[in-house]
Design a protein around this motif. Structure first.
Motif, short mmCIF file in Angstrom:
data_model
loop_
_atom_site.label_atom_id
_atom_site.label_comp_id
_atom_site.label_asym_id
_atom_site.label_seq_id
_atom_site.Cartn_x
_atom_site.Cartn_y
_atom_site.Cartn_z
N GLU A 95 48.20 49.44 40.19
CA GLU A 95 48.70 49.00 41.50
C GLU A 95 49.77 49.97 42.03
N GLU A 133 35.68 40.32 41.09
CA GLU A 133 37.03 40.17 41.66
C GLU A 133 37.94 41.30 41.19
N GLN A 134 37.81 41.64 39.89
CA GLN A 134 38.66 42.72 39.37
C GLN A 134 38.32 44.04 40.06
N GLU A 136 37.14 44.45 43.07
CA GLU A 136 37.65 44.42 44.46
C GLU A 136 39.16 44.66 44.49
N ARG A 137 39.87 44.16 43.46
CA ARG A 137 41.32 44.44 43.40
C ARG A 137 41.57 45.94 43.23
N SER A 138 40.74 46.58 42.42
CA SER A 138 40.92 48.04 42.25
C SER A 138 40.73 48.76 43.59
N ASP A 140 41.30 47.47 46.52
CA ASP A 140 42.47 47.14 47.36
C ASP A 140 43.66 48.01 46.98
#
Ligand SMILES: NC(=O)c1ccc[n+]([C@@H]2O[C@H](COP(=O)([O-])OP(=O)(O)OC[C@H]3O[C@@H](n4cnc5c(N)ncnc54)[C@H](OP(=O)(O)O)[C@@H]3O)[C@@H](O)[C@H]2O)c1
Length: 314
Positions: A95, A133-134, A136-138, A140
């Motif tokens: 992040e 979901e994981q 898609e977080r990457s 983002d």
């Protein structure tokens, strides 16, 4: 500037692709070309030294020392398409790094390699919805779509997770896919995954005092045209403890190594099956030191054997 004749000599000595980039850097008393490798089956080149983000990088990212991380990235991004290796499993690293490369405006200069793993530690199945979901977080975090490389971390439930990566690759959202492990107990499984799935990359441990990959995994990667990222090229703290208080031998200058970091990295990346090594660091001066290993000459086989003997003798 080096002459064409010197360049050809260096290329032959290294036995690998040497590309003179616009960003040639000055190292010591002469300009030296950046050594790059081509990703198997493509004409895309990456510098042979990149950056990893567990260990100290992770601690500094999580401590909120963003200027330190920015300074490391600025050094990395001095060389087009340098590999940055991260993972959702590295706490705040992915992040923080995603935000900082965007702030610095260097996102597209970095070859972004992250990972996928939602399988429980120690085995068990991955929930496909949680995996998506994981991923898609990457996307983002880095705001790069496609992401250059996503690998299944530590071979977690590959039956579920590789097909998901494949699906994203087919949709054009991931350019390359692969798997990673640095656990000897998983090497046999790694071999069978390399046999049974179409992979672009593997990420594995390899170092001057850790040669297991040369036995079966590297020959298979070569045969199948799979790119290799080298993890833990310093064995994290292992090699630093070994050379603590000891001088780099004079003869290392013959292959342009002036520090222990360059000595260890040049040994690793001189193996032509290696696409890039991604040492972790939290210090800009260590990043510059490590990038120095991607400049100039590389040791030949005879020299590599001498280097191993030297380390064993310490
Ligand atoms: N299964 C997997 O997917 C997996 C497993 C292991 C590793 N990896 C990846 O590979 C990366 C590298 O592995 P690693 O982090 O385990 O260990 P490593 O790169 O072998 O070692 C990192 C250590 O070396 C120090 N260091 C780096 N450059 C230096 C230099 N020039 N001079 C002196 N010290 C230096 C760093 O401290 P400073 O901050 O002080 O420089 C840090 O303590 C990881 O960060 C991760 O991205 C992946």
């Amino acid at each position: 500037m080096i002459t064409r004749r010197e360049y050809l000599k260096l290329s032959m000595a290294a036995g690998v692709a040497l590309a003179i980039k616009p960003g040639i850097i000055w190292a010591g008393d002469r300009d030296l070309p950046m050594i790059t490798r081509t990703i198997p089956g493509t004409d895309e080149a990456v510098p042979v030294v990149g950056l990893g983000s567990s260990a100290t990088f992770r601690s500094v990212a999580e401590a909120g020392e963003y200027d330190r991380i920015k300074a490391v990235f600025e050094k990395l991004a001095g060389h087009e398409n340098s590999v940055f290796d991260t993972a959702p499993g590295y706490g705040g690293s992915e992040e923080v790094a995603g935000r900082l490369v965007n702030e610095l405006g260097i996102r597209d200069k970095v070859f972004w390699a992250t990972k996928l793993n939602v399988a429980p530690r120690g085995g068990g199945s991955a929930d496909p919805e949680a995996a998506r979901e994981q991923l898609e977080r990457s996307f983002d975090f880095v705001r790069k779509d496609p992401i250059d490389l996503i690998q299944v971390h530590n071979l977690g439930d590959v039956e579920t997770q590789i097909p998901i990566l494949k699906e994203y690759k087919e949709e054009g959202r991931i350019r390359y896919i692969g798997v990673t492990t640095t656990f000897p107990r998983q090497y046999e499984q790694l071999e069978s995954v390399m046999k049974n799935y179409e992979l672009d990359f593997i990420g594995v441990d390899y170092a001057i005092d850790n040669h297991t990959m040369e036995e079966r995994i590297f020959p298979m990667a070569k045969d199948k045209g799979i790119g290799v990222l080298v993890y833990a090229p310093f064995g994290r703290t292992r090699l630093w403890e070994k050379v603590d208080g000891k001088e780099v031998p004079d003869w290392a200058a013959e292959f342009d190594a002036h520090t222990w970091g360059q000595f260890f990295l040049k040994w690793v990346v001189a193996n032509p099956v290696v696409t890039a090594a991604t040492p972790a660091t939290s210090r800009a001066r260590h990043m510059a030191d490590n990038m120095g290993a991607a400049l100039g000459k590389l040791p030949d086989e005879e020299m590599r054997a001498r280097m191993v003997r030297h380390i064993e003798s310490l």
